[in-house]
Design a protein around this motif. Sequence first.
Motif, mmCIF file in Angstrom:
data_model
loop_
_atom_site.group_PDB
_atom_site.id
_atom_site.type_symbol
_atom_site.label_atom_id
_atom_site.label_comp_id
_atom_site.label_asym_id
_atom_site.label_seq_id
_atom_site.Cartn_x
_atom_site.Cartn_y
_atom_site.Cartn_z
ATOM 1 N N THR A 189 0.599 -70.436 23.965
ATOM 2 C CA THR A 189 -0.647 -71.147 23.738
ATOM 3 C C THR A 189 -1.687 -70.741 24.758
ATOM 4 O O THR A 189 -1.377 -70.536 25.918
ATOM 5 C CB THR A 189 -0.381 -72.659 23.886
ATOM 6 N N ASP A 209 -2.875 -79.619 23.968
ATOM 7 C CA ASP A 209 -1.644 -78.843 24.098
ATOM 8 C C ASP A 209 -1.929 -77.750 25.121
ATOM 9 O O ASP A 209 -2.643 -76.802 24.830
ATOM 10 C CB ASP A 209 -1.304 -78.262 22.721
ATOM 11 N N THR A 210 -1.398 -77.915 26.326
ATOM 12 C CA THR A 210 -1.728 -76.965 27.395
ATOM 13 C C THR A 210 -0.829 -75.739 27.312
ATOM 14 O O THR A 210 0.187 -75.737 26.616
ATOM 15 C CB THR A 210 -1.575 -77.600 28.789
ATOM 16 N N SER A 219 3.952 -76.931 21.947
ATOM 17 C CA SER A 219 3.193 -76.731 20.711
ATOM 18 C C SER A 219 4.018 -77.155 19.502
ATOM 19 O O SER A 219 3.500 -77.794 18.577
ATOM 20 C CB SER A 219 2.786 -75.268 20.567
HETATM 21 MG MG MG Z 1 2.309 -73.713 23.327
#
Ligand code: MG
Length: 167
Positions: free
Chosen positions: A35, A57-58, A17
């Motif tokens: 996240t 963004d996993t 992230s």
């Molecule tokens: Mg993240």
Amino acid sequence: SAEVKLAVFGRAGVGKSALVVRFLTKRFIWEYDPTLESTYRHQANIDDEVVSMEILDTAGQEDMLQREGHMRWGDGFIIVYDITDRGSFEDVVPLKNLLEEVKKPKNLTLVLVGNKADLEHARQVSTEEGERLAAELSCAFYECSACTGEGCISEPFHELCREVRRR
Ligand code: MG
Ligand code: GTP
């Protein structure tokens, strides 16, 4: 204009992230906020072509089913490890293997990023090891720091777009 879907993978806490946010905003996030899953849109001019990126963004914590879905979705992949966390480096090959299972190997476009290069004193993975692994995976390799912005944060994203477009 070209459309490219990029997904960022890697163990929880490696700075996925932070890298995405640094790339998009030139800012750094100090807080660690695990996240769930975020997507961003971004346009860039790459080699005189306007490219629209969708960046996923996993979550390092995502389950296998989510992970496979995200892999199916993407055109290109950034695998991130943390140079101060050897375990995150050891996660790279299994991620690559899963990507190969989900995508056909010839559709597999990825770059490898060793993040947190500002934390030299805590380094557990040498630059040479990163380079060697990237050579094994035949992909581009970057060491960088989302924190200081060193190591051209944009480059992995742009290079991935180029490779997806070339394919
Ligand atoms: Mg993240
Ligand atoms: P998940 O979302 O849980 O998968 O983690 P993530 O990979 O997205 O990690 P995140 O970007 O949230 O960063 C985790 C922690 O590492 C945060 O406290 C960040 O500030 C820190 N961090 C990220 N990148 C860097 C870096 O380049 N250098 C330093 N020193 N810290 C970083």
